[in-house]
Design a protein around this motif. Sequence first.
Motif, PDB file in Angstrom:
ATOM      1  N   ASP A  54       0.813  -1.221   0.000  1.00 28.66           N
ATOM      2  CA  ASP A  54       0.000   0.000   0.000  1.00 28.66           C
ATOM      3  C   ASP A  54       0.849   1.275   0.000  1.00 28.66           C
ATOM      4  OD1 ASP A  54      -2.346  -1.505  -0.003  1.00 28.66           O
ATOM      5  OD2 ASP A  54      -2.427  -1.575   2.184  1.00 28.66           O
ATOM      6  N   SER A  55       2.088   1.176  -0.458  1.00 27.79           N
ATOM      7  CA  SER A  55       2.941   2.361  -0.549  1.00 27.79           C
ATOM      8  C   SER A  55       2.662   3.135  -1.834  1.00 27.79           C
ATOM      9  CB  SER A  55       4.419   1.963  -0.524  1.00 27.79           C
ATOM     10  OG  SER A  55       4.774   1.398   0.705  1.00 27.79           O
ATOM     11  N   ILE A  56       3.056   4.398  -1.838  1.00 27.10           N
ATOM     12  CA  ILE A  56       3.025   5.228  -3.038  1.00 27.10           C
ATOM     13  C   ILE A  56       4.475   5.401  -3.478  1.00 27.10           C
ATOM     14  CG2 ILE A  56       2.401   7.461  -4.017  1.00 27.10           C
ATOM     15  CD1 ILE A  56       0.315   7.685  -1.743  1.00 27.10           C
ATOM     16  N   VAL A  57       4.804   4.887  -4.659  1.00 27.66           N
ATOM     17  CA  VAL A  57       6.189   4.866  -5.120  1.00 27.66           C
ATOM     18  C   VAL A  57       6.349   5.707  -6.381  1.00 27.66           C
ATOM     19  CG1 VAL A  57       8.096   3.399  -5.883  1.00 27.66           C
ATOM     20  CG2 VAL A  57       6.503   2.571  -4.142  1.00 27.66           C
ATOM     21  N   ASN A  58       7.333   6.588  -6.354  1.00 25.02           N
ATOM     22  CA  ASN A  58       7.679   7.386  -7.526  1.00 25.02           C
ATOM     23  C   ASN A  58       8.853   6.743  -8.245  1.00 25.02           C
ATOM     24  OD1 ASN A  58       6.363   9.278  -5.505  1.00 25.02           O
ATOM     25  ND2 ASN A  58       6.412  10.584  -7.303  1.00 25.02           N
ATOM     26  N   CYS A  59       8.787   6.685  -9.581  1.00 25.30           N
ATOM     27  CA  CYS A  59       9.829   6.028 -10.374  1.00 25.30           C
ATOM     28  C   CYS A  59      10.350   6.953 -11.464  1.00 25.30           C
ATOM     29  CB  CYS A  59       9.288   4.776 -11.053  1.00 25.30           C
ATOM     30  SG  CYS A  59       8.569   3.574  -9.937  1.00 25.30           S
ATOM     31  N   ASP A  60      11.617   6.790 -11.769  1.00 25.57           N
ATOM     32  CA  ASP A  60      12.216   7.486 -12.902  1.00 25.57           C
ATOM     33  C   ASP A  60      13.466   6.725 -13.305  1.00 25.57           C
ATOM     34  OD1 ASP A  60      12.415   9.342 -14.881  1.00 25.57           O
ATOM     35  OD2 ASP A  60      13.253  10.938 -13.650  1.00 25.57           O
ATOM     36  N   GLU A  61      13.968   6.993 -14.494  1.00 26.01           N
ATOM     37  CA  GLU A  61      15.190   6.337 -14.935  1.00 26.01           C
ATOM     38  C   GLU A  61      16.019   7.303 -15.766  1.00 26.01           C
ATOM     39  OE1 GLU A  61      12.858   6.514 -18.349  1.00 26.01           O
ATOM     40  OE2 GLU A  61      12.237   5.557 -16.485  1.00 26.01           O
ATOM     41  N   THR A  62      17.314   7.037 -15.834  1.00 27.25           N
ATOM     42  CA  THR A  62      18.202   7.851 -16.654  1.00 27.25           C
ATOM     43  C   THR A  62      19.289   6.955 -17.229  1.00 27.25           C
ATOM     44  OG1 THR A  62      19.490   9.903 -16.701  1.00 27.25           O
ATOM     45  CG2 THR A  62      19.844   8.456 -14.823  1.00 27.25           C
ATOM     46  N   TRP A  63      19.924   7.416 -18.283  1.00 27.68           N
ATOM     47  CA  TRP A  63      20.956   6.601 -18.911  1.00 27.68           C
ATOM     48  C   TRP A  63      22.321   6.946 -18.330  1.00 27.68           C
ATOM     49  CZ3 TRP A  63      25.051   8.587 -21.741  1.00 27.68           C
ATOM     50  CH2 TRP A  63      24.966   9.930 -22.090  1.00 27.68           C
ATOM     51  N   GLY A  65       9.126  -7.094  -8.318  1.00 21.28           N
ATOM     52  CA  GLY A  65       8.858  -8.403  -7.729  1.00 21.28           C
ATOM     53  C   GLY A  65       7.375  -8.628  -7.478  1.00 21.28           C
ATOM     54  N   ASP A  66       7.062  -9.142  -6.306  1.00 17.46           N
ATOM     55  CA  ASP A  66       5.674  -9.405  -5.928  1.00 17.46           C
ATOM     56  C   ASP A  66       5.095  -8.311  -5.027  1.00 17.46           C
ATOM     57  OD1 ASP A  66       5.681 -11.851  -7.302  1.00 17.46           O
ATOM     58  OD2 ASP A  66       6.592 -12.884  -5.592  1.00 17.46           O
ATOM     59  N   SER A  67       5.664  -7.136  -5.110  1.00 18.15           N
ATOM     60  CA  SER A  67       5.218  -6.036  -4.248  1.00 18.15           C
ATOM     61  C   SER A  67       3.764  -5.675  -4.533  1.00 18.15           C
ATOM     62  CB  SER A  67       6.098  -4.806  -4.467  1.00 18.15           C
ATOM     63  OG  SER A  67       6.042  -4.377  -5.816  1.00 18.15           O
ATOM     64  N   GLN A  68       3.100  -5.175  -3.521  1.00 23.03           N
ATOM     65  CA  GLN A  68       1.697  -4.786  -3.623  1.00 23.03           C
ATOM     66  C   GLN A  68       1.549  -3.318  -3.235  1.00 23.03           C
ATOM     67  OE1 GLN A  68      -0.617  -7.537  -1.259  1.00 23.03           O
ATOM     68  NE2 GLN A  68       0.167  -9.318  -2.335  1.00 23.03           N
ATOM     69  N   VAL A  69       2.286  -2.475  -3.947  1.00 21.70           N
ATOM     70  CA  VAL A  69       2.200  -1.048  -3.660  1.00 21.70           C
ATOM     71  C   VAL A  69       0.841  -0.512  -4.105  1.00 21.70           C
ATOM     72  CG1 VAL A  69       4.701  -0.735  -3.871  1.00 21.70           C
ATOM     73  CG2 VAL A  69       3.246  -0.409  -5.880  1.00 21.70           C
ATOM     74  N   LYS A  70       0.464   0.596  -3.549  1.00 19.25           N
ATOM     75  CA  LYS A  70      -0.843   1.179  -3.860  1.00 19.25           C
ATOM     76  C   LYS A  70      -0.828   1.918  -5.186  1.00 19.25           C
ATOM     77  CE  LYS A  70      -4.338   4.311  -1.942  1.00 19.25           C
ATOM     78  NZ  LYS A  70      -4.694   5.175  -0.788  1.00 19.25           N
ATOM     79  N   ALA A  71       0.244   2.685  -5.411  1.00 23.67           N
ATOM     80  CA  ALA A  71       0.314   3.509  -6.612  1.00 23.67           C
ATOM     81  C   ALA A  71       1.750   3.620  -7.097  1.00 23.67           C
ATOM     82  CB  ALA A  71      -0.261   4.892  -6.344  1.00 23.67           C
ATOM     83  N   ASP A  97      -0.738  -8.039 -16.753  1.00 25.64           N
ATOM     84  CA  ASP A  97      -1.558  -8.220 -15.565  1.00 25.64           C
ATOM     85  C   ASP A  97      -0.704  -8.333 -14.310  1.00 25.64           C
ATOM     86  OD1 ASP A  97      -0.369 -10.586 -16.145  1.00 25.64           O
ATOM     87  OD2 ASP A  97      -2.152 -11.824 -15.866  1.00 25.64           O
ATOM     88  N   HIS A  98       0.583  -7.974 -14.443  1.00 31.63           N
ATOM     89  CA  HIS A  98       1.495  -8.121 -13.309  1.00 31.63           C
ATOM     90  C   HIS A  98       1.115  -7.178 -12.165  1.00 31.63           C
ATOM     91  CE1 HIS A  98       5.208  -9.063 -11.229  1.00 31.63           C
ATOM     92  NE2 HIS A  98       5.491  -7.772 -11.140  1.00 31.63           N
ATOM     93  N   MET A  99       0.609  -5.991 -12.508  1.00 26.84           N
ATOM     94  CA  MET A  99       0.297  -5.008 -11.475  1.00 26.84           C
ATOM     95  C   MET A  99      -1.100  -4.439 -11.712  1.00 26.84           C
ATOM     96  SD  MET A  99       3.977  -3.031 -11.327  1.00 26.84           S
ATOM     97  CE  MET A  99       3.571  -2.197  -9.801  1.00 26.84           C
ATOM     98  N   VAL A 100      -2.033  -5.327 -11.958  1.00 22.89           N
ATOM     99  CA  VAL A 100      -3.373  -4.906 -12.336  1.00 22.89           C
ATOM    100  C   VAL A 100      -4.076  -4.124 -11.232  1.00 22.89           C
ATOM    101  CG1 VAL A 100      -4.477  -7.052 -11.560  1.00 22.89           C
ATOM    102  CG2 VAL A 100      -5.502  -5.732 -13.431  1.00 22.89           C
TER     103      VAL A 100
END
Length: 245
Positions: free
Chosen positions: A44-53, A97-103, A117-120
């Motif tokens: 149920d966490s809220i996770v922000n993601c970004d990537e760079t080269w 992985g199998d995390s169940q974050v909220k957003a 359907d991995h994070m439906v």
Amino acid sequence: MVVRVRRESVKRSVKPRLINWLEKGSIHFCGLITYLKNTCLEKDSIVNCDETWCRVKGKGCYKKKYICCLVNKLSKVVIYCYEDGSRGRDALKHILGDSQVKALRSDGYNVYMYLDDHMVDIEHLCCMAHARANFKYALERGDDKDAAFILELIGELYKQECEYEEGKLSAEQIKLCRNNLKTKDIIIKLRSKLDALLSENHPPRGELMEKALSYMNTFWFQLFAYLNEGSYSINNSIAERFIRP
């Protein structure tokens, strides 16, 4: 001769000892990394993601690889994942992985948005700052007047967010404010303008404006998913700040 033999024996003994230290230390570091990653991706966490080269040297030449950044603001954890330099879907699935974050909040990179359907059950949010930047380029480099109108509407949404922050409103209060008539009126104007610009009868536009309109239209629901929860942010700036260095 005796002195030289002793020096060589010291050199021979230092290397295995150093390797042993590194091997033993790596066990503790791996445990720490696992703990931090689990905390970042806790249920149920809220996770922000970004990537760079980044440039990675291998077999005598440099290659373009990617590093991913995950931020959990509430837990105050930031994790950087390399995953062999890949930014593909499989790499992200392995990270999450199998995390169940909220957003999960990101830019419009498709790998984040479409994970089969991995994070439906996870809500995906897109970055409003990214959408705003596209229209800013269309105005500054393409002199598109319609971009100025859209930027004004987005600016009103940001102005509201600043008022919530300055007023130190709770998540429940923010959610109520975000769904008031004033906010809905701004979004209706924005959608109406977007539909008019995307209509078949509208005159051709510049490439930058086309890109800005396409991004907003494609990720419309993800851009405004922040209205669903007062704990959501309007953009992905926190992840972008942490990955910039």
